[in-house]
Write a protein that holds these residues in place. Sequence first.
Motif, short mmCIF file in Angstrom:
data_model
loop_
_atom_site.label_atom_id
_atom_site.label_comp_id
_atom_site.label_asym_id
_atom_site.label_seq_id
_atom_site.Cartn_x
_atom_site.Cartn_y
_atom_site.Cartn_z
N LYS A 29 48.88 36.47 -19.78
CA LYS A 29 49.27 36.18 -21.17
C LYS A 29 48.88 37.31 -22.12
N GLN A 30 47.88 38.10 -21.74
CA GLN A 30 47.35 39.14 -22.62
C GLN A 30 47.83 40.54 -22.28
N LEU A 31 48.70 40.68 -21.28
CA LEU A 31 49.11 42.00 -20.82
C LEU A 31 49.93 42.75 -21.85
N GLY A 32 49.62 44.03 -21.98
CA GLY A 32 50.45 44.93 -22.77
C GLY A 32 51.61 45.43 -21.91
N ASP A 33 52.56 46.09 -22.52
CA ASP A 33 53.77 46.53 -21.82
C ASP A 33 53.51 47.54 -20.71
N ASP A 34 52.43 48.30 -20.80
CA ASP A 34 52.16 49.29 -19.76
C ASP A 34 50.87 49.01 -18.99
N ASP A 35 50.29 47.82 -19.17
CA ASP A 35 49.06 47.46 -18.46
C ASP A 35 49.34 47.19 -16.99
N LEU A 36 48.32 47.40 -16.17
CA LEU A 36 48.40 47.16 -14.73
C LEU A 36 47.47 46.00 -14.36
N VAL A 37 47.80 45.30 -13.27
CA VAL A 37 46.97 44.19 -12.78
C VAL A 37 46.59 44.46 -11.34
N LEU A 38 45.30 44.31 -11.05
CA LEU A 38 44.80 44.42 -9.68
C LEU A 38 44.16 43.10 -9.28
N LEU A 39 44.67 42.51 -8.20
CA LEU A 39 44.08 41.30 -7.64
C LEU A 39 43.08 41.71 -6.56
N LEU A 40 41.86 41.17 -6.66
CA LEU A 40 40.85 41.45 -5.66
C LEU A 40 40.03 40.20 -5.41
N ASN A 41 39.15 40.26 -4.43
CA ASN A 41 38.36 39.10 -4.02
C ASN A 41 39.29 37.91 -3.80
N ASP A 42 38.94 36.72 -4.29
CA ASP A 42 39.76 35.53 -4.06
C ASP A 42 41.07 35.51 -4.84
N ALA A 43 41.23 36.39 -5.81
CA ALA A 43 42.48 36.44 -6.57
C ALA A 43 43.66 36.89 -5.71
N VAL A 44 43.38 37.57 -4.59
CA VAL A 44 44.48 38.01 -3.71
C VAL A 44 45.28 36.83 -3.19
N ILE A 45 44.70 35.64 -3.20
CA ILE A 45 45.40 34.43 -2.76
C ILE A 45 46.68 34.24 -3.58
N ALA A 46 46.65 34.64 -4.83
CA ALA A 46 47.83 34.49 -5.70
C ALA A 46 49.02 35.31 -5.20
N SER A 47 48.77 36.37 -4.45
CA SER A 47 49.86 37.19 -3.93
C SER A 47 50.56 36.54 -2.74
N ALA A 48 49.96 35.50 -2.18
CA ALA A 48 50.52 34.84 -1.01
C ALA A 48 50.92 33.39 -1.26
N ALA A 49 50.38 32.77 -2.29
CA ALA A 49 50.59 31.34 -2.52
C ALA A 49 51.62 31.10 -3.61
N ASN A 50 52.18 29.91 -3.60
CA ASN A 50 53.05 29.49 -4.68
C ASN A 50 52.19 28.97 -5.82
N THR A 51 52.28 29.62 -6.96
CA THR A 51 51.51 29.22 -8.13
C THR A 51 52.45 29.06 -9.32
N ASP A 52 51.93 28.51 -10.39
CA ASP A 52 52.76 28.31 -11.58
C ASP A 52 53.08 29.62 -12.29
N ILE A 53 52.42 30.70 -11.95
CA ILE A 53 52.73 32.00 -12.58
C ILE A 53 53.39 32.96 -11.59
N GLN A 54 53.93 32.44 -10.51
CA GLN A 54 54.57 33.27 -9.50
C GLN A 54 55.69 34.13 -10.11
N GLY A 55 56.45 33.57 -11.02
CA GLY A 55 57.53 34.33 -11.66
C GLY A 55 57.00 35.56 -12.37
N LYS A 56 55.91 35.40 -13.09
CA LYS A 56 55.32 36.54 -13.80
C LYS A 56 54.78 37.58 -12.81
#
Length: 97
Positions: free
Chosen positions: A21-48
């Motif tokens: 929700k807070q990302l700027g137009d050129d910001d990057l996101v890195l998933l690490l530790n348990d957040a990597v689960i979001a890259s494999a699971a169906n979540t409510d923010i999958q579209g984003k």
Amino acid sequence: MILHTVSRSPFSSFALSDCVKQLGDDDLVLLLNDAVIASAANTDIQGKLLQLHESKRLFVLKPDVDARAIEAKCGKLIDYSEFVALTVQCKSQLSWF
């Protein structure tokens, strides 16, 4: 440009949804530790996450994916040296827990 690092699973924290929700137009996101689960699971923010993936702004730490024996469906898998390169590339870093 800010590197947003998210370390908590989307199933145990609102960190990832708050982050996107807070990302700027050129910001990057890195998933690490348990957040990597979001890259494999169906979540409510999958579209984003898919939008970030398509714009080459989503990264996933491969050693954390491997440690959890999952398969990332979105995001570019990176190693620790590429993580360091991202921190150098970005003006600042913001950690989400």
